[in-house]
Enzyme design. Structure first.
Site, short mmCIF file in Angstrom:
data_model
loop_
_atom_site.label_atom_id
_atom_site.label_comp_id
_atom_site.label_asym_id
_atom_site.label_seq_id
_atom_site.Cartn_x
_atom_site.Cartn_y
_atom_site.Cartn_z
N ASP A 1 -7.61 -5.74 -6.39
CA ASP A 1 -7.49 -4.48 -5.66
C ASP A 1 -7.88 -3.32 -6.56
O ASP A 1 -7.53 -3.28 -7.74
CB ASP A 1 -6.04 -4.31 -5.19
CG ASP A 1 -5.84 -3.08 -4.31
OD1 ASP A 1 -6.83 -2.59 -3.74
OD2 ASP A 1 -4.69 -2.64 -4.19
N SER B 1 0.83 -1.20 0.00
CA SER B 1 0.00 0.00 0.00
C SER B 1 0.88 1.26 0.00
O SER B 1 1.65 1.47 -0.93
CB SER B 1 -0.95 -0.04 1.20
OG SER B 1 -1.95 0.94 1.10
N HIS C 1 -5.96 -6.37 -2.23
CA HIS C 1 -4.90 -5.49 -1.77
C HIS C 1 -3.90 -6.21 -0.88
O HIS C 1 -2.70 -5.96 -0.94
CB HIS C 1 -5.55 -4.33 -1.01
CG HIS C 1 -4.64 -3.22 -0.63
ND1 HIS C 1 -4.15 -2.30 -1.53
CD2 HIS C 1 -4.12 -2.86 0.58
CE1 HIS C 1 -3.39 -1.43 -0.90
NE2 HIS C 1 -3.35 -1.74 0.38
#
Length: 490
Positions: free
Chosen positions: A410, A203, A467
Site C-alpha cells: 500500500d 484506511s 491497502h
C-alpha cells in the site's frame, strides 16, 4: 420499504445517560434475534437514548449457513444502514466485531466516505461479489469465529440517508451515533451482552476507530452510573489506517523512491526533488497542523506537500492501494479495482434492495461505493488532519488492546508511516514496545510478514498485500484475526 413493527413502553421515554438513575422498569428487551421478521422491520428503542432507534429484520442472503440481519440505526432524521452476520462457529459464545471502511483518495488523500459494502462484498465478509453473477460464498470470512457488523457511516454513505439533508462533518460527531447504536443493540439482545467487543476498520478507519472506541469506553461510565450494562470493549483493529497524517506524508517518499516494499517506481530526478522537499514539507506540517492547528497554514502546508510529494506518484499510473501493479481503470471510477463496479451493480438490483430492506426514499438513487459529498464535508473541516494516536495510547493504558496491521504494498496508508507512529506514540508501554525486535510471523509454515508486540499493542505487516489486506491475502488475514481474538501470539 418494509413496514415497521414497533416495541412500546407504558411510560414516556425521557431518560438520558447524563441525568439521574436509570429505571429498568421502563424497558423490556427483545432478547432473541431469531424472532425477527423477514418481511418487516422491528424497531428497537431504549429510554436511555430517546433520540436513537434501530430498525432490524432477518435477511436470508450472502451466506445462508448463518443468520443474517440488516437494518438502520435511526438518529432522529438521520439513518445509518448496517449488515449483521452471526458466527459460523458458535454465535452464542463468539466475540462481536464492528467493521467500517474508510474513504477514497483522489490527489488529496485524507477524506472518508466509502461504504462498508466494500469490506463485506470484496474483502472479509461471508460472501463476495466478484463479477456480474452475484454473491459467492467466501470461506475465509471473518465471521468464521466471530459475529460481525458492517456499517455504512457517516450519513450519506452507501444506503445511509437523512430526511432533510442532515449530515455530520467530523469523526467526533459520528462517534456519538456509533456509541449509542452499540449500546442499544447489546441492551436489546442480551445473549451478546458481556461478549468481547472489537471495533475494526481500515484506511480512514485509522481516524474513526480510535475515536469511536473512546466514545464507547467513556459511555460505559455513564451506563454504569445509570444502572445499565457496560459494553465489554476488548480491542481495536486497524488495517492500513490513517492514524497519523504527519508520519504518513513523509513516508510517501520511502514507498515511491526506496525498496520499502517493491523496487523504486519513480525516476531518480523526481526522487531527488521529492527528497529535497521533505524537510520543508515536514516543517510546514508541524508548524501549521501539529504543534498548533491553523486551518490556513495547515492547508498551505498540505498543498505544498501534495504538489512535491504526492502528485509525482499519481503521475506514475500505479495503483495507490497496491504499488506492485498499475491502476486498473480510473481511480475516481473504479478505485483501481473493477470489482467495485460489480458490487455497485449488485446493490442496484431492485430485488436485492427489497431483500435487505433499503429505504424507499433511495429507490431512484444509484448505489455509489464512495460519497464525494461526505468526503468534501469532512475535508472542509480538515478532519483527517487530527491524529488519533493519543486516543489509542489512552485506550491501551486502560487495558484495551490494539492491533495495527498493514499490507506492505500500500502507498496511501503505508507500513512505513504506520510503523513510525507506533514507535513514537507516548504511552505507558512505549519503552517496552520500542525494545522489542520485529520478527517474522508465519502462516502454514511460511512467512506472512513481520510483527512487533508489547503490552497490548501489536504491529504486523502482511507480505504481498496492499491497502485491502483481506482481499489480497484472505487466508493470512483470517489467521491474523483469529489469533488476535484468541489472544494468541502471531
Amino acid at each position: 420499504m418494509f413496514p415497521s413493527h414497533r416495541r412500546r413502553w407504558s411510560r414516556p421515554l425521557t431518560v438520558d445517560p447524563d441525568a439521574g438513575t436509570y429505571d429498568s422498569g421502563l424497558f423490556t428487551p427483545l432478547e432473541d434475534l431469531h424472532v425477527l421478521s423477514e418481511t418487516q422491520f422491528t424497531t428497537l428503542k431504549h429510554p436511555a437514548f430517546p433520540r436513537h432507534g434501530v430498525r432490524i429484520k432477518k435477511t436470508r442472503f450472502c451466506d445462508e449457513t448463518v443468520n443474517a440481519y440488516t437494518g438502520y440505526i435511526d438518529v432522529e432524521a438521520r439513518h445509518l444502514f448496517f449488515y449483521f452476520f452471526e458466527s459460523r462457529s458458535d454465535p452464542d459464545k463468539d466475540d462481536v466485531i464492528l467493521w467500517t471502511n474508510g474513504g477514497k483518495v483522489v490527489y488529496s488523500p485524507f477524506r472518508p466516505g466509502c461504504s462498508s459494502s466494500l469490506g463485506l462484498f470484496m474483502e472479509l465478509g461471508p460472501c463476495r461479489v466478484l463479477d456480474s453473477n452475484g454473491t459467492k460464498f467466501h470461506p475465509d470470512s471473518w465471521n468464521s469465529r466471530a459475529n460481525i457488523f458492517f456499517i455504512d457511516q457517516p450519513i450519506g454513505v452507501g444506503f445511509s440517508y437523512a430526511d432533510y439533508g442532515e449530515h455530520v462533518g467530523s469523526t467526533e460527531e459520528a462517534a456519538k451515533d456509533i456509541a449509542a447504536f452499540v449500546h442499544v443493540f447489546f441492551e436489546h439482545f442480551k445473549k451478546f451482552q458481556g461478549r468481547a467487543f472489537h471495533m475494526a476498520g481500515e484506511s480512514y478507519g485509522g481516524r474513526y476507530i480510535p475515536v469511536f472506541a473512546a466514545a464507547v469506553y467513556d459511555q460505559n461510565r455513564l451506563l454504569v452510573k445509570n444502572g445499565l450494562s457496560p459494553i465489554n470493549l476488548t480491542s481495536i483493529m486497524i488495517g492500513n489506517g490513517l492514524t497519523d497524517f504527519f508520519t504518513m506524508t513523509a513516508s510517501y517518499y520511502d514507498m515511491a523512491c526506496t525498496p520499502a516494499s517493491v523496487p523504486p517506481i519513480l525516476d531518480i530526478q523526481t526522487c531527488v526533488r521529492m527528497k529535497q522537499a521533505i524537510p520543508r514539507c515536514v516543517k510546514a506540517l508541524r508548524e501549521g497542523c501539529v504543534d498548533t492547528f491553523d486551518e490556513f497554514s495547515c492547508q498551505a502546508a498540505d498543498s505544498f506537500c501534495n504538489t512535491e510529494i504526492g502528485i509525482p506518484f499519481w503521475r506514475s499510473g500505479k495503483n495507490p492501494y497496491d504499488i506492485s501493479v498499475d491502476c486498473d481503470g480510473r481511480v475516481e471510477d473504479t478505485l483501481c479495482y473493477p470489482v467495485t463496479k460489480h458490487i455497485s451493480s449488485y446493490l442496484d438490483r431492485p430485488e436485492v434492495r427489497k431483500l435487505i430492506g433499503v429505504d424507499h426514499t433511495l429507490k431512484t438513487t444509484n448505489f455509489s461505493s464512495c460519497s464525494n459529498a461526505v468526503g468534501l464535508e469532512f475535508g472542509r473541516n480538515m478532519d483527517g488532519y487530527r491524529p488519533t494516536y493519543d486516543y489509542i495510547a489512552n485506550l491501551l493504558d486502560r487495558g484495551i488492546r490494539a492491533l495495527i496491521y498493514v499490507g506492505v504494498n500500500d502507498w496511501i496508508c503505508n507500513h512505513v508511516g504506520n510503523e513510525r507512529w507506533t514507535l513514537s506514540m507516548e504511552w505507558s508501554g512505549q519503552e517496552g514496545y520500542r525494545s522489542q525486535k520485529a520478527r517474522e510471523w508465519l502462516v502454514g509454515g511460511k512467512r506472512a510478514g513481520k510483527t512487533r508486540s508489547y503490552g497490548g499493542l501489536t504491529f504486523a505487516t502482511v507480505d504481498g498485500a496492499g491497502h485491502m489486506v483481506p482481499y489480497d491475502k484472505p487466508v493470512e488475514s483470517l489467521e491474523l484475526v483469529n489469533r488476535w481474538l484468541a489472544r494468541e501470539d502471531l
